[in-house]
Design a protein around this motif. Structure first.
Motif, short mmCIF file in Angstrom:
data_model
loop_
_atom_site.label_atom_id
_atom_site.label_comp_id
_atom_site.label_asym_id
_atom_site.label_seq_id
_atom_site.Cartn_x
_atom_site.Cartn_y
_atom_site.Cartn_z
N MET A 1 2.66 -13.84 -5.00
CA MET A 1 1.68 -12.78 -5.25
C MET A 1 2.04 -11.48 -4.54
N VAL A 2 1.69 -10.37 -5.17
CA VAL A 2 1.71 -9.05 -4.53
C VAL A 2 0.36 -8.42 -4.81
N VAL A 3 -0.35 -8.02 -3.75
CA VAL A 3 -1.64 -7.36 -3.95
C VAL A 3 -1.61 -6.00 -3.28
N ALA A 4 -2.27 -5.02 -3.93
CA ALA A 4 -2.28 -3.64 -3.44
C ALA A 4 -3.59 -3.35 -2.73
N LEU A 5 -3.49 -2.71 -1.57
CA LEU A 5 -4.67 -2.23 -0.86
C LEU A 5 -4.65 -0.71 -0.84
N ASP A 6 -5.81 -0.13 -0.97
CA ASP A 6 -6.00 1.29 -0.79
C ASP A 6 -5.51 1.70 0.61
N ALA A 7 -4.86 2.87 0.71
CA ALA A 7 -4.24 3.27 1.98
C ALA A 7 -5.25 3.35 3.11
N CYS B 1 4.62 -5.87 10.11
CA CYS B 1 5.24 -4.53 10.07
C CYS B 1 5.30 -4.05 8.62
N TRP B 2 4.90 -2.79 8.39
CA TRP B 2 5.01 -2.18 7.07
C TRP B 2 6.44 -1.69 6.85
N MET B 3 7.00 -1.97 5.70
CA MET B 3 8.32 -1.42 5.38
C MET B 3 8.43 -1.14 3.88
N THR B 4 9.37 -0.27 3.52
CA THR B 4 9.55 0.06 2.11
C THR B 4 10.48 -0.97 1.46
N LEU B 5 10.48 -0.95 0.15
CA LEU B 5 11.36 -1.88 -0.57
C LEU B 5 12.83 -1.57 -0.25
N HIS B 6 13.15 -0.29 -0.12
CA HIS B 6 14.53 0.05 0.23
C HIS B 6 14.91 -0.49 1.61
N GLN B 7 13.97 -0.46 2.52
CA GLN B 7 14.24 -1.01 3.85
C GLN B 7 14.41 -2.54 3.80
N ILE B 8 13.59 -3.19 2.98
CA ILE B 8 13.74 -4.66 2.86
C ILE B 8 15.09 -4.98 2.22
N LYS B 9 15.46 -4.19 1.20
CA LYS B 9 16.76 -4.43 0.56
C LYS B 9 17.89 -4.24 1.58
N ALA B 10 17.72 -3.29 2.48
CA ALA B 10 18.74 -3.09 3.52
C ALA B 10 18.77 -4.29 4.47
N LEU B 11 17.61 -4.82 4.82
CA LEU B 11 17.58 -6.02 5.67
C LEU B 11 18.26 -7.20 4.99
N LEU B 12 18.13 -7.24 3.66
CA LEU B 12 18.72 -8.35 2.91
C LEU B 12 20.25 -8.33 2.96
N ARG B 13 20.84 -7.21 3.34
CA ARG B 13 22.30 -7.16 3.46
C ARG B 13 22.77 -7.78 4.77
N SER C 1 0.85 -1.19 0.00
CA SER C 1 0.00 0.00 0.00
C SER C 1 0.89 1.24 0.00
N VAL C 2 0.32 2.35 -0.42
CA VAL C 2 1.09 3.59 -0.51
C VAL C 2 0.61 4.55 0.58
N VAL D 1 4.53 7.02 -0.30
CA VAL D 1 5.62 6.04 -0.24
C VAL D 1 5.03 4.63 -0.20
N ARG D 2 5.50 3.78 -1.13
CA ARG D 2 4.97 2.42 -1.18
C ARG D 2 5.60 1.57 -0.06
N HIS D 3 4.75 0.86 0.63
CA HIS D 3 5.17 -0.03 1.72
C HIS D 3 4.72 -1.46 1.43
N TYR D 4 5.42 -2.40 2.05
CA TYR D 4 5.08 -3.82 1.94
C TYR D 4 4.86 -4.36 3.35
N LEU D 5 3.84 -5.17 3.51
CA LEU D 5 3.49 -5.69 4.84
C LEU D 5 4.21 -7.02 5.05
N MET D 6 5.17 -7.01 5.97
CA MET D 6 5.98 -8.20 6.21
C MET D 6 5.64 -8.78 7.58
N GLN D 7 5.90 -10.07 7.72
CA GLN D 7 5.56 -10.79 8.93
C GLN D 7 6.83 -11.38 9.55
#
Lengths: 475, 475
Positions: free
Chosen positions: A171-177, A190-202, A92-93, A97-103
Motif C-alpha cells: 500500500m501507498v497512502v497520501a497524507l495532506d502536508a 525519515c521522510w525521503m524522496t523517490l530519487h533519494q530512495i533510488k539512490a539508496l538502492l544503489r 506526502s508533498v 516535492v513528494r516524500h515517502y516516510l521510511m522506517q
C-alpha cells in the motif's frame, strides 16, 4: 505541485540518520539447535513446526510434482502463513516535492542490522490488534485511512519457492502536508524522496525487501528518458519533482510494446493450461533428501536452504528476547533482468516462473532468478541467459548491487541484483518461457498481481534517471 | 477492410439454418434414479460421485465457512473438474466483414435441444486426443494454431457456486479468408457476424452459455454510441463493419471512468483481505440439510439445486447413449446489470461476489445474480438493488431475455438476463460491495480474469447499437 522545492533532508543527512539508527538499534542473534526453540514446537499430522500460540507462521513439509521444468518430483519445507499482512508507505508533498516516510528497522535475519523499510510492516496479528491499543505505529492510516488517501493497494505475493501462496497488501497512502508535518515522529522514521530512495538502492543491503516490493508498485519513469509514456495516468502525481508537461501521455503507436497485452496473456494462458503442479503435504521428518535432526533441517546436497533456529536479543522491539526459526541460504543468488530499448522504448525480458508456492502455476518474474547460481555458471544445464550475467561488459550494467531478502524469515539471504541493458541491435535466441515487455506494460501487470517478488524487487531498483555503466560484475 | 460488404448469410437464413439443425439433431433425455447411473458410481473417502474411467467430472461434498455475507456456514455438493477445457471461436473476414464460426450443438440439459455454441467446446480429454485422431472438429486451430492467429486466449472461470475453481480457455482465433473458405464445413456450422450474434442473443435460449462466455472477451462498442473509446486498441479489428475512423481512441479525460482502475483494485484488495472463506471436504451422504437417497441429492428447503441423473439418447454425438448426473434448478434465476451513462460514458454497476468455488475469494460480477430470485422480491432481506428489476419502467430496459446455463452440467437451468439503463440523474444508495465501472474498464478487467461467468455472460448481451426500450419484465 511544481518541482521548485528541495527535499526535506539532503542525501548526506539521510546516510547520517541511517548510521545513527544503525548504532541505536542493535541486536544479538545466535544460532541455536531447532530442538531448543522456545514457544515453537514440532507437532501435528503431518508433522510441522508451529508457534504454541498458533500465531506467526508454520514450517511444513511439501511433496511437489510437476511436468514443467527439469525436476519432476521433489520434497521441501515451506513457510505457511495464510494471513495477509500490510506493507505500507505514507507519502506526502512538502514544498512541491513528494516524500515517502521510511522506517529504519532491524530484523533478526538481516546481515547488517538496520535496513530502510516501509512506514509499516504489519502481520494480520498486529493488524487485528489495532482496536486494542499497542498497535504498530501509523498502521491506522492503512487500516482505517480516515484523512489518508489510498493511492496503491495491491495484493502481492512473496517467494513462491519458500512461501505457500503468501500474499501481503502493498500500500501507498497520501497524507495532506499539514497533517503529515504534525505527525508525532519517532527517530527511526525519515521522510525521503523517490530519487533519494533510488539512490539508496544503489548501495548493498540498505533498502529492505518489503520496501522494494512496495516501491515496485509505484509506476515511475515519467520524463526520465526514452520511456513509453502510456503508463496509467492515475499515477502522474507520484513524482512531483518532474515538470507537469512530462506527465502527459504521448500518443502510443500500435507497436510501442514488442508484444500486445493480449499476446502476453495468450502466452501465459498457454503455459498455465499445458503444465501441471501438484502439491501434497508431508511430515517435516519424512522429506526425501532432507535431513531432520535436532540441529536443523537441511538438504543432503548442501546447496539448498536449511531451516535453522536463532535466539534474538534486541533493544528496539516490544519483545526483547525470543527464539524463532529462519531459512538459511548458502552463498549468494542472482536476480537479473535483461533490458533493451526496442524502437526507443524500454523493455525488460520477463520470465514465466513456476514455483510450488505460486498462487498461479506460472507468474511473471525477472529474466534469471537462482539461489544456487554458482553451481550453474558456464554449465550446459545453466538457466537460459544466466551466462550473460557472469562478466557483462561494463557499458551494459544499468544496475548492480547486493540486496537482502526478508530478514524476518531468511537468515543472511542475499542476491546479486543486476539489470543489464543490451545494445539495441543485439538479438537473443528466443526462449519459450521469456517475453520482452515494455516497462509501462510490466507496471500494468504488476498492479494486476501477475509479477512475482523477484521481478518486483528488481523492478524497484530500475532508475532510468541514474548514470549508466559501472565496474560491477559477479566475479 | 472497409465495411462495404454484406454478411455471408441473411439473419432469416441463419434462423432457418438453426430451425433445420433443431430438426436434425434430436435427443431423448429421461430422468433416472441416481442409483441407476451406468459407469458412474459413489465411492472414495469422503464419498463422491465419479465416472469409472476417472474422466469427466466428479460431484463432491463441501463444507463452507465464511465471515462475509448473511450465511456463515453451509454444506453443498459441488462439481469438481480440475482440467482446463477450450471454448473457442474461429473468426475470419469475408468481403470486408468479420464473421464468427458458430456451431449448432445439443446438450442433455438444454431445455430446447440445439443452441448456438462456439466453434469448439473441448474438455482436456478431447484436447489430449488431438494426436490420436478422432479429435473435436477444428480443435487443431486452437491447440496448434499453425496458420491461425490467436486474438484472444484467456483463462476464465465457471459458476463459483456450482464448480470448484473451474476454468476454461476462452479463445478467438483468426483464419485467413482463403483458408477459411476452404474449410470442410459440416452442416452444423455457420458463419455469422457479431451483429447477427447479438441479434440472436435477444431471443430466449438461442446462444449457449459457453458462446456468451467467449463473446464477452471480445471488446465491442467502438463507434456504437456514447462510449468511452479507450478500450484496448489491439481489438479495433474485431468488428470490421464499423468505419475505421470510429476505431481511433478519443482522448480520455482523467475522470472518464467514475473510479480509477487503482480505486477499483483497492476496493477489491480490501474485501479480499478482510474476509475469509474456508472450505473442507465432506462425504456426499453427510451434507447438513441435504437429503441423499437413491433418486437424487436435494436440499430440504427445495429452493436450491438438486443432483439428478439422466439417460440420454441422441443421433448426433459420437456416443449415442449414455447416462450422467446433472444439476437441476427450481424456477428461474435473475442475472441483472444496472447501467448508467456517467458524464456520457457507459458504466455498469459491478458487484464483488463471493462463491465457494471462486479462485479469488471476491470476483467481479453483475449487479444482482440469484438463482432463487422469486423468494426475495419485495422482502427486507432481498439482495441490494434486486427490486429495481421487478417491474422496471420499459424505457429503462436495455436488454431482457431468458438464457440457459451450460446444458452439459445443468438441467433446464434458466435465468432472466436483464440490463437496465438508469436515467443519468438517478442516484442509488451506495453499497460497499458495488462499484460503477466504465465498459472499457470492465473489459480490461475481463481479460485479466477478474470477472465471473455471470458478469461475462450478461456483458455478452450488451449491444449499444440495438434499439432501446421494450415491454419486458419479470412479471
Amino acid at each position: 505541485m511544481s518541482g521548485a522545492g528541495q527535499p526535506l533532508h539532503s542525501f548526506a543527512a539521510i546516510l547520517a540518520w541511517l548510521a545513527q539508527q544503525q548504532q541505536q538499534q542493535t541486536q544479538t542473534v545466535t544460532q541455536i539447535p531447532l530442538a531448543e526453540l522456545d514457544q515453537w514446537q514440532m507437532g501435528g499430522d503431518p508433522l510441522r513446526l508451529a508457534h504454541r500460540s498458533g500465531r506467526f507462521f508454520t514450517i511444513e513439509g511439501l511433496h511437489v510434482e510437476t511436468d514443467a521444468g527439469p525436476t519432476p518430483v521433489w520434497d521441501q519445507p515451506i513457510i505457511h502463513q495464510p494471513e495477509i499482512g500490510v506493507l505500507g508507505i505514507i507519502t506526502s508533498v512538502f514544498d512541491g516535492v513528494r516524500h515517502y516516510l521510511m522506517q529504519a528497522k532491524i530484523e533478526p535475519g538481516n546481515i547488517n542490522g538496520v535496513q530502510v523499510s516501509p512506514t509499516v510492516q504489519a502481520t494480520f496479528s498486529n493488524y487485528s490488534r489495532v482496536h486494542q491499543g499497542a498497535a504498530t505505529t501509523f498502521l491506522e492510516y492503512f487500516v482505517e485511512p480516515g484523512p489518508a488517501q489510498i493511492l496503491i493497494d495491491h495484493l502481492q505475493g512473496e517467494q513462491g519457492s519458500r512461501f505457500l501462496r503468501k500474499r501481503n497488501r502493498n500500500m501507498v497512502v497520501a497524507l495532506d502536508a499539514d497533517l503529515a508535518r504534525r505527525l508525532p515522529m519517532p527517530d527511526r522514521f525519515c521522510w525521503m524522496t523517490l530519487h533519494q530512495i533510488k539512490a539508496l538502492l544503489r548501495h548493498d543491503n540498505v533498502v529492505n525487501m518489503d520496501a522494494r516490493s512496495v516501491l515496485a508498485c509505484i509506476p515511475t519513469g515519467y520524463g526520465q528518458g526514452h520511456l513509453e509514456s502510456a503508463a496509467p495516468h492515475d499515477f502522474s502525481f507520484f513524482d512531483d519533482s518532474i515538470p507537469p508537461a512530462a506527465h502527459s501521455p504521448q500518443p502510443r503507436g500500435r507497436h510501442a510494446s514488442r508484444h500486445t497485452t493480449d499476446e502476453i496473456i495468450h502466452w501465459l494462458t498457454d503455459l498455465r493450461s499445458r503444465y501441471h503442479l501438484h502439491l501434497a503435504p508431508r511430515p517435516l521428518d519424512g522429506l526425501d533428501l532432507w535431513q531432520f535432526d535436532g540441529q536443523s533441517i537441511h538438504h543432503t546436497s548442501g546447496n539448498i536452504f536449511s531451516v535453522i533456529a536463532v535466539a534474538v536479543a534486541t533493544h528496539t522491539r516490544e519483545v526483547q528476547r525470543w527464539t524463532q526459526p529462519l531459512l538459511q541460504h548458502p552463498g549468494h543468488g542472482l536476480n537479473g533482468f535483461l533490458m533493451q530499448r526496442i524502437d526507443g522504448v524500454v523493455h525488460l525480458l520477463v520470465r514465466a516462473c513456476i514455483y510450488p508456492g505460486n498462487r498461479e502455476i506460472f507468474e511473471l518474474g525477472s529474466t534469471v532468478s537462482r539461489s544456487d547460481v554458482e553451481l550453474h555458471f558456464g554449465r550446459p544445464d545453466a538457466p537460459r541467459y544466466l551466462d550473460l550475467f557472469r562478466r557483462p561488459p561494463p557499458a551494459w550494467i544499468h544496475y548492480a548491487a547486493v540486496q537482502s531478502e526478508e530478514g524476518g524469515r531468511f537468515y543472511h539471504y542475499q542476491n546479486h541484483y543486476m539489470i543489464l541493458e543490451l545494445p539495441p541491435d543485439m538479438q537473443l535466441d528466443p526462449s519459450p518461457i521469456h517475453r520482452w515487455m515494455s516497462l509501462a506494460q510490466l507496471q500494468d501487470f504488476v498492479r494486476h498481481g501477475y509479477v512475482n517478488i523477484e521481478g518486483r524487487n528488481l523492478l524497484a531498483c530500475l532508475d532510468l534517471a541514474a548514470p549508466r555503466g559501472g565496474e560491477h560484475g559477479l566475479h
